[in-house]
Design an enzyme around this catalytic site. Sequence first.
Site, short mmCIF file in Angstrom:
data_model
loop_
_atom_site.label_atom_id
_atom_site.label_comp_id
_atom_site.label_asym_id
_atom_site.label_seq_id
_atom_site.Cartn_x
_atom_site.Cartn_y
_atom_site.Cartn_z
N LYS A 123 6.92 -37.74 -46.89
CA LYS A 123 5.48 -37.95 -47.15
C LYS A 123 5.19 -37.98 -48.65
O LYS A 123 4.51 -38.87 -49.14
CB LYS A 123 4.71 -36.82 -46.45
CG LYS A 123 3.22 -36.87 -46.57
CD LYS A 123 2.58 -36.02 -45.49
CE LYS A 123 2.42 -34.56 -45.83
NZ LYS A 123 1.44 -34.31 -46.90
N ASP A 152 5.52 -25.60 -48.03
CA ASP A 152 5.04 -26.14 -46.75
C ASP A 152 5.78 -25.55 -45.55
O ASP A 152 5.37 -25.75 -44.40
CB ASP A 152 5.16 -27.67 -46.74
CG ASP A 152 4.17 -28.31 -47.72
OD1 ASP A 152 3.15 -27.69 -48.04
OD2 ASP A 152 4.45 -29.44 -48.17
N SER A 199 1.90 -26.81 -58.99
CA SER A 199 1.41 -27.80 -58.01
C SER A 199 1.85 -29.19 -58.42
O SER A 199 1.46 -29.70 -59.47
CB SER A 199 -0.12 -27.74 -57.92
OG SER A 199 -0.60 -28.93 -57.32
C1 S3P Z 1 2.67 -32.16 -52.33
C2 S3P Z 1 2.59 -31.00 -53.03
C3 S3P Z 1 2.30 -29.69 -52.41
C4 S3P Z 1 2.54 -29.73 -50.92
C5 S3P Z 1 1.94 -30.95 -50.26
C6 S3P Z 1 2.53 -32.22 -50.87
C7 S3P Z 1 2.92 -33.41 -53.08
O1 S3P Z 1 0.94 -29.38 -52.65
O2 S3P Z 1 2.00 -28.57 -50.31
O3 S3P Z 1 2.22 -30.94 -48.87
O4 S3P Z 1 3.24 -34.44 -52.45
O5 S3P Z 1 2.79 -33.40 -54.30
P1 S3P Z 1 0.45 -28.69 -54.03
O6 S3P Z 1 0.72 -29.60 -55.15
O7 S3P Z 1 -1.03 -28.46 -53.83
O8 S3P Z 1 1.21 -27.40 -54.10
#
Ligand code: S3P
Length: 430
Positions: free
Chosen positions: A21, A316, A167
């Site tokens: 994803k 996650d 993040s």
């Molecule tokens: C993601 C980053 C994470 C993760 C999310 C997907 C991404 O979130 O929990 O499912 O694709 O950059 P955060 O950046 O808020 O930690």
Amino acid sequence: MEQRVKGCSALRGEVTPPGDKSISHRAVILNSVAQGRAKVGNFSPGEDCLATVTCLRELGVEITEESRGMLIISGVGEKGFREPKDVLNAGNSGTTMRLLAGLLASQSFLSIITGDESLRSRPMARVIHPLRLMGAQIWGRGGDSLAPLAIKGSRLQGIEYRLPVASAQLKSAILIAALFAQGDTTVEEPAPSRDHTERMLRAMGAELQSDGSKVTLAPKSTPPSPLDLDIPGDISSAAFWLIAGAIHPNAKIRITNAGVNPTRTGIIEVLLEMGAKLGIENERIVGGEPVADITVESSHLVGKQIEGSIIPKLIDEIPLIAVAGCVARGTTIIRDAAELRVKETDRIAATVMELSKLGADIEELPDGVVIHGGKALQGGECFSHHDHRLAMTLGVAALIARGETVIHDAEVVAVSYPAFWQDLERLTSQ
Ligand code: S3P
């Protein structure tokens, strides 16, 4: 939809998780920003990534599906996006909203981006603040803290910015904005988060330096080059079968084509430390990302304390690790994971509430959970909280519970793994 899952006598077979994803979002956004045509295979079939595709089409990018999961993206470069005729809708997807906010911050037209009820309650000040520092005009509901966001971009300047939380969504939003800024941008994180944006930008010819928790991007006068790639399977989807295989007393599962980027494999590290029987085979590089096949079989797990810099590498997967903790000998403690409270739902509260219904001995901490393992689970009636990962986590818990579990609002798995219930059915009936 309600899904009924019975405790099963065996779990066997092979499973290929859907396209990653996180990488799918980036592949379609960065190739839209590039100038020229790119072909992206094994694109995630989940609703989140489809939301990103729909928003980009509304911004004037031509994206066609040549065959199942194979997208052709005609990148428009910095100046080729057009003002959307309506409000953009990111659905349930935080990655769509935050990464597109980074892109829209450099576009001179007005855009408004909203999402579903869950996304409209998630924190957005964290993305508004750095983009404003770069020179964007960006506002949000609730005193600039919530979506919908209204964005009127402008010529941006590079910044040096320390993220308040690790993040990848924030880091990526800033890096995407930085592609067209004047001067370098440096983003520093409290701990390294997933680095798919950095890898992909580098493969597209961007000038980028990183050392784990700090990354610097120097803008170029030309847009990134289009990148053809085959997206690896999502380790966060593979994780359901890794945990199911390790905790079920009669299991042997082979997971093919799983992404094993080291910024995502905290789940493998933790499972190995808990004593899981895992095998990693056929390690290879696909589209600049490490990929492998993973085998897992019934294991005797022991509880573990999980905290600190590993948390972003398994953020996650924490609800699932809590299920492993229920079966493990001893106590499992997860800390430093307060970010879970602002995911698709408050995943700490929801995990504790739903696993308790199945008989787990689990307590809530402000930033994690404590699970006293070794207690048998029994079937019960649970609710997904409209959270795809929680629905699938409960499906895995149900496989080792005595009797039948009913999971309400189970269709939400379509957000990241539409074939999850079919794969579960197949693995339990071989
Ligand atoms: C993601 C980053 C994470 C993760 C999310 C997907 C991404 O979130 O929990 O499912 O694709 O950059 P955060 O950046 O808020 O930690």
